[in-house]
Design a protein around this motif. Structure first.
Motif, PDB file in Angstrom:
ATOM      1  N   LYS A 162      45.974  44.831  42.581  1.00 51.66           N
ATOM      2  CA  LYS A 162      45.655  43.523  42.023  1.00 51.66           C
ATOM      3  C   LYS A 162      46.907  42.683  41.869  1.00 51.66           C
ATOM      4  O   LYS A 162      48.020  43.200  41.791  1.00 51.66           O
ATOM      5  N   THR A 163      46.680  41.381  41.803  1.00 51.92           N
ATOM      6  CA  THR A 163      47.759  40.491  41.395  1.00 51.92           C
ATOM      7  C   THR A 163      47.924  40.599  39.894  1.00 51.92           C
ATOM      8  O   THR A 163      47.111  41.195  39.197  1.00 51.92           O
ATOM      9  N   ARG A 164      48.968  39.968  39.390  1.00 53.12           N
ATOM     10  CA  ARG A 164      49.218  40.019  37.949  1.00 53.12           C
ATOM     11  C   ARG A 164      48.173  39.261  37.159  1.00 53.12           C
ATOM     12  O   ARG A 164      48.046  39.447  35.956  1.00 53.12           O
ATOM     13  N   SER A 165      47.380  38.406  37.821  1.00 46.20           N
ATOM     14  CA  SER A 165      46.298  37.723  37.115  1.00 46.20           C
ATOM     15  C   SER A 165      45.007  38.507  37.193  1.00 46.20           C
ATOM     16  O   SER A 165      43.997  38.113  36.633  1.00 46.20           O
ATOM     17  N   GLY A 166      45.020  39.640  37.918  1.00 50.42           N
ATOM     18  CA  GLY A 166      43.831  40.480  37.971  1.00 50.42           C
ATOM     19  C   GLY A 166      42.986  40.316  39.216  1.00 50.42           C
ATOM     20  O   GLY A 166      41.929  40.922  39.323  1.00 50.42           O
ATOM     21  N   LYS A 167      43.408  39.489  40.168  1.00 49.25           N
ATOM     22  CA  LYS A 167      42.628  39.344  41.398  1.00 49.25           C
ATOM     23  C   LYS A 167      42.872  40.543  42.302  1.00 49.25           C
ATOM     24  O   LYS A 167      44.014  40.963  42.507  1.00 49.25           O
ATOM     25  N   ILE A 168      41.790  41.083  42.845  1.00 48.23           N
ATOM     26  CA  ILE A 168      41.900  42.234  43.738  1.00 48.23           C
ATOM     27  C   ILE A 168      42.427  41.772  45.093  1.00 48.23           C
ATOM     28  O   ILE A 168      41.950  40.778  45.652  1.00 48.23           O
ATOM     29  N   LEU A 169      43.389  42.491  45.639  1.00 46.79           N
ATOM     30  CA  LEU A 169      44.044  42.100  46.898  1.00 46.79           C
ATOM     31  C   LEU A 169      43.234  42.618  48.092  1.00 46.79           C
ATOM     32  O   LEU A 169      43.659  43.511  48.831  1.00 46.79           O
ATOM     33  N   ARG A 170      42.053  42.030  48.275  1.00 51.85           N
ATOM     34  CA  ARG A 170      41.159  42.479  49.343  1.00 51.85           C
ATOM     35  C   ARG A 170      41.765  42.260  50.724  1.00 51.85           C
ATOM     36  O   ARG A 170      41.602  43.080  51.621  1.00 51.85           O
ATOM     37  N   GLY A 171      42.457  41.117  50.897  1.00 51.45           N
ATOM     38  CA  GLY A 171      43.044  40.820  52.205  1.00 51.45           C
ATOM     39  C   GLY A 171      44.077  41.850  52.623  1.00 51.45           C
ATOM     40  O   GLY A 171      44.155  42.235  53.796  1.00 51.45           O
ATOM     41  N   THR A 172      44.872  42.308  51.664  1.00 55.02           N
ATOM     42  CA  THR A 172      45.880  43.320  51.972  1.00 55.02           C
ATOM     43  C   THR A 172      45.221  44.649  52.321  1.00 55.02           C
ATOM     44  O   THR A 172      45.639  45.337  53.263  1.00 55.02           O
ATOM     45  N   ILE A 173      44.189  45.041  51.561  1.00 54.71           N
ATOM     46  CA  ILE A 173      43.448  46.274  51.873  1.00 54.71           C
ATOM     47  C   ILE A 173      42.905  46.198  53.299  1.00 54.71           C
ATOM     48  O   ILE A 173      42.992  47.160  54.071  1.00 54.71           O
TER      49      ILE A 173
END
Length: 642
Positions: free
Chosen positions: A585-596
Motif C-alpha cells: 500500500k501507499t502511505r495513505s492506504g491505497k493498494i498498489l494494484r498496478g505494481t502487483i
C-alpha cells in the motif's frame, strides 16, 4: 417532490456564478472579485478573478479578531512520542506570524516556493500557514520520502527554503531525515538557500552551514502581517504520481480553495464552528491539505494532527481512544484503516471501552469502500451514518458524497452517493457520448470544474491538457470507470486501467473485490488482471485473512472462487486466488494494484515512491510464484525495483 439536495444541486449547475458568489461572501476579501467565473481562456477556467485575499488571514486572524482566539484550533496527539498538545487560535496565529517573519528574513517572499518535508507534527501546519501568510507557495512532501523522489520535486518547484524535521517516528523505528534531504539536494540541479530543521529529541540533526534550527529562527523573528494575494495566485503545489514516472504538480489557488473548503465544512461534513473534525490522514496527501491543514481552520472548527496508526499505537482501539479523548464529532479516514481495525478486532470488542457519545458521522474516502467494510463499520458504530465519498488529489474536495449538512440521503453500499454541488458528473463512452443509466463507462465532469479544483499543473499547461481534458473535450477526465444508477447515485468500479478485458468482456476488478470482501474470513483483498495468452487477461485475487482464522487456505480459495462464479458469472474466469499476510500500500492506504500487476506480468517496474513498506513486494512476488506467475524475473524489473 424534489428534495432539498436536488434543489441546491440544480442551482449550482444552472447558476454557478450566483451559487459560488454567495458562498464567497463568507470569506474575507481585501478586494472583491471582478468576475466569479472567468471562462475567457477555456479550458483554463479561473474563479474570482481580480479578487484579493489571504488564506492565512482567513484561517487564523479573522477568527481571533471575531473574539474566538481562545478556542482550540489544533490538537496534536502523538502516541509514538506520548505527547498531547492543544493550540488556541491566538497561540497558533502568533506562532505562524513569527515563523512567517523567519521565512521573510531568509529571503522568502510572494510567489517563492518552500518545500515542507515533515512528519505529522504541528510545525508542519505552522510552516504551511506561514507560507500562505506572506504569499509564498508551499509544496508538502512526505517526511521520509526517498531522496531521488524529493530531488525531482526540488527541481520542479525550485524552492528557496526546505522546512524539515530531524526525524520521523514510526511504530517500531526512527527515520533520520538528514541523509535523505542532503542526498536529495546533492542529486538536484536546483539548490535551496536554506534548510530549516525542527530538532526532535528522538534523533537530532547535526546542523551544518545553511541549516537552521526551526524554533531558534522562530524565536528570533518578528511577527509579520498577512500579505494580500490574488484569488488566482497559487497557494500550494501538491505532487501526484504520473504514469510517465514524472510527478504532476497539482496547483491549488487561494480564492477558489478558500470558498470551496469553507462551503464543504457545513454542507458535506455538517461541522459547526468550534466542533472537532478529525481527518486521520497525513499532510503529504490531499486529504491532509484540505482537512488537516486548512478546511477546519477556514471554517472556525478544530483540526487534529495525529502521529500514529489505526492499529499498533497501541492497539486497534486507537481511533476510539482519540474520539473519546478529543470529543471528535466526525472522523474522516481511508477504508483501509477500518479494514486494518476489523482484521485485528473483528467483533469490535475494543470499541466498548470508550465513550463515543460525541461522535456522529464516519466519512470514508481515498479508495473505493467495499460494502462489507461499510456494513461492518455501520454495525460496529451502532448505526451511525457511515458515508463513503469520492474525490482526487486534483479536485481537492469531494466529487460525489452524501451532503450531510444539506440532506441525508439513503446510503447505498458500494456508492459514494450523488454528485456534490458544482459537479456535473456524466458517464461517457469512447466517443464522448453520455451513456444510459446503469451502463459502465468513463466518469467525467462537464467543465468548468467548481472552485478549489486544479486550474492547471505547475509550469505545465500542456500536460494538464493531455492528462485531463484532451480525451473528452469539454470534460474533466477523472480516469475512473463506473456508472450512475436510475436514482443518480454514482458507482466507482475501478480506475479505467483497472477494467480488465477477459476474452472480450470488460470486467471490473472492483466488482470482484466486493465479492471476496463478503467472505467471512477475509479482512481485505485486491484483484488484478494479469496477462493471459488465451483470454487476454485473467483476474487474480489476493486476500488478507482476519486475525484468528486457522482454516486451510485452500478451502477459503475454493469458496471465494465459487462466490465470484455465482455472483458475477463464469464470464469472469476467476479461478486463481492466494492468501497473503499483507497487501502493498501507499502511505495513505491505497493498494498498489498496478505494481502487483506489473510483477505478475513480468514487466519492468519501479519501486513506488509512496509505498509504506517495500518488503511487502517481496512477499507478493513469492505468492505469485507459488501460484505460477512471475517465476522468471527480467533483469530490468529487478534493477527497477532496487
Amino acid at each position: 417532490m424534489t428534495g432539498k439536495y436536488q434543489k441546491v444541486f440544480e442551482r449550482s449547475i444552472t447558476d454557478p456564478n450566483g451559487f459560488w458568489g454567495e458562498a464567497a461572501e463568507q470569506i474575507h476579501w481585501y478586494k472583491r472579485w471582478d468576475k466569479v467565473l472567468d471562462d475567457s481562456k477555456k479550458p483554463f477556467y479561473r474563479w474570482f478573478t481580480g479578487g484579493e485575499t489571504n488564506t492565512c488571514y482567513n484561517t487564523l486572524d479573522r477568527h481571533v479578531e471575531a473574539g474566538r482566539g481562545d478556542q482550540t484550533a489544533v490538537i496534536y496527539d502523538s502516541p509514538v512520542t506520548n505527547t498531547v498538545r492543544y493550540y488556541s487560535y491566538r497561540e497558533f496565529r502568533d506562532l505562524v506570524a513569527k515563523f512567517a517573519g523567519a521565512l521573510r528574513k531568509m529571503g522568502v517572499g510572494k510567489g517563492d516556493r518552500v518545500i515542507v518535508y515533515m512528519p505529522m507534527v504541528p510545525e508542519a501546519l505552522i510552516a504551511t500557514h506561514a507560507c500562505a501568510r506572506i504569499g509564498a507557495v508551499h509544496s508538502v512532501v512526505f517526511g521520509g520520502f526517498a531522496a531521488n523522489e524529493l530531488s525531482v520535486r526540488i527541481d520542479d518547484a525550485t524552492p528557496k527554503v526546505i522546512v524539515s524535521a530531524s526525524c520521523g517516528i514510526e511504530v517500531a523505528r526512527v527515520i533520520p531525515y538528514q541523509p535523505l534531504i542532503e542526498a536529495a539536494i546533492e542529486l538536484a540541479d536546483h539548490k535551496p538557500d536554506k534548510v530549516v530543521v525542527l530538532q526532535r529529541p528522538q534523533h537530532e540533526w547535526a546542523l551544518k552551514p545553511g541549516q537552521l534550527n526551526f524554533y531558534e529562527e522562530l524565536e528570533k523573528a518578528s511577527p509579520v502581517e498577512c500579505v494580500p494575494v490574488l484569488a488566482t495566485d497559487p497557494l500550494y503545489i501538491l505532487y501526484t504520481s504520473g504514469t510517465t514516472g514524472q510527478p504532476k504538480g497539482v496547483v491549488r489557488d487561494n480564492g477558489g480553495h478558500l470558498v470551496a473548503l469553507n462551503w464543504t465544512m457545513k454542507n458535506i461534513y455538517n461541522i459547526n464552528q468550534g466542533e472537532v473534525f478529525w481527518a486521520a490522514s497525513d499532510v503529504g496527501w490531499v486529504v491532509g491539505h484540505s482537512y488537516i491543514i486548512y478546511g477546519q481552520l477556514i471554517y472556525g472548527a478544530t483540526t487534529v494532527v495525529y502521529e500514529g496508526k489505526p492499529v499498533g499505537t497501541p492497539d486497534a482501539g486507537a481511533f476510539w481512544r482519540m474520539i473519546e479523548q478529543h470529543k471528535v464529532k466526525s472522523l474522516f479516514t481511508a477504508p483501509t484503516a477500518f479494514r486494518a481495525i476489523k482484521r485485528e478486532d473483528p467483533n469490535a470488542e475494543l470499541i466498548k471501552k470508550y465513550d463515543l457519545s460525541k461522535f456522529e458521522i464516519l466519512f470514508l474516502a481515498g479508495e473505493r469502500t467495499d460494502p462489507d467494510t461499510l456494513e461492518w463499520a455501520q454495525k460496529s458504530l451502532d448505526g451511525r451514518p457511515v458515508i463513503d465519498h469520492w474525490w482526487q488529489t486534483e479536485t481537492g474536495w469531494a466529487i460525489a458524497a452524501n451532503c450531510m449538512g444539506i440532506e441525508y440521503l439513503p446510503v447505498k453500499p458500494g456508492s459514494p452517493t450523488k454528485p456534490v454541488c458544482g459537479w456535473n458528473v456524466q458517464v461517457l463512452d469512447e466517443n464522448c457520448k453520455e451513456l444510459p443509466r446503469g451502463q459502465q463507462g468513463s466518469i467525467c465532469v462537464q467543465l468548468p470544474l467548481p472552485p478549489g479544483t486544479l486550474p492547471t499543473l505547475w509550469n505545465n499547461d500542456e500536460r494538464f491538457l493531455k492528462s485531463y481534458v484532451t480525451d473528452f473535450p469539454g470534460y474533466y477526465n477523472t480516469a475512473d470507470a463506473g456508472f450512475m444508477d436510475e436514482d443518480g447515485y454514482v458507482y466507482i468500479m475501478a480506475r479505467t486501467d483497472d477494467v480488465i478485458n477477459v476474452a472480450g468482456h470488460r470486467l471490473s476488478t472492483g466488482a470482484m473485490e466486493e465479492v471476496l470482501a463478503r467472505h467471512q474470513d477475509v479482512a481485505e483483498c485486491a484483484v488484478v488482471g494479469v496477462a493471459d495468452n488465451f483470454k487476454g487477461q485473467l483476474p487474480v485475487g489476493f486476500m488478507v485473512l482476519k486475525a484468528g482464522v486457522t482454516r486451510p487456505h485452500e478451502e477459503i480459495v475454493k469458496e471465494v472462487v465459487k462466490m465470484v462464479r455465482d455472483q458475477i458469472g463464469p464470464v469472469a474466469a476467476f479461478k486463481t486466488a492466494t492468501v497473503v499476510d499483507r497487501l502493498p500500500k501507499t502511505r495513505s492506504g491505497k493498494i498498489l494494484r498496478g505494481t502487483i500487476q506489473k510483477i505478475a506480468d513480468n514487466e519492468p517496474w519501479k519501486m513506488p515512491a509512496t509505498i509504506d513498506d517495500p518488503v511487502i513486494l517481496d512477499e507478493i512476488k513469492s505468492a505469485l510464484e507459488t501460484i505460477g506467475y512471475a517465476a522468471a524475473r527480467k533483469e530490468t524489473a529487478e534493477s527497477g525495483a532496487a
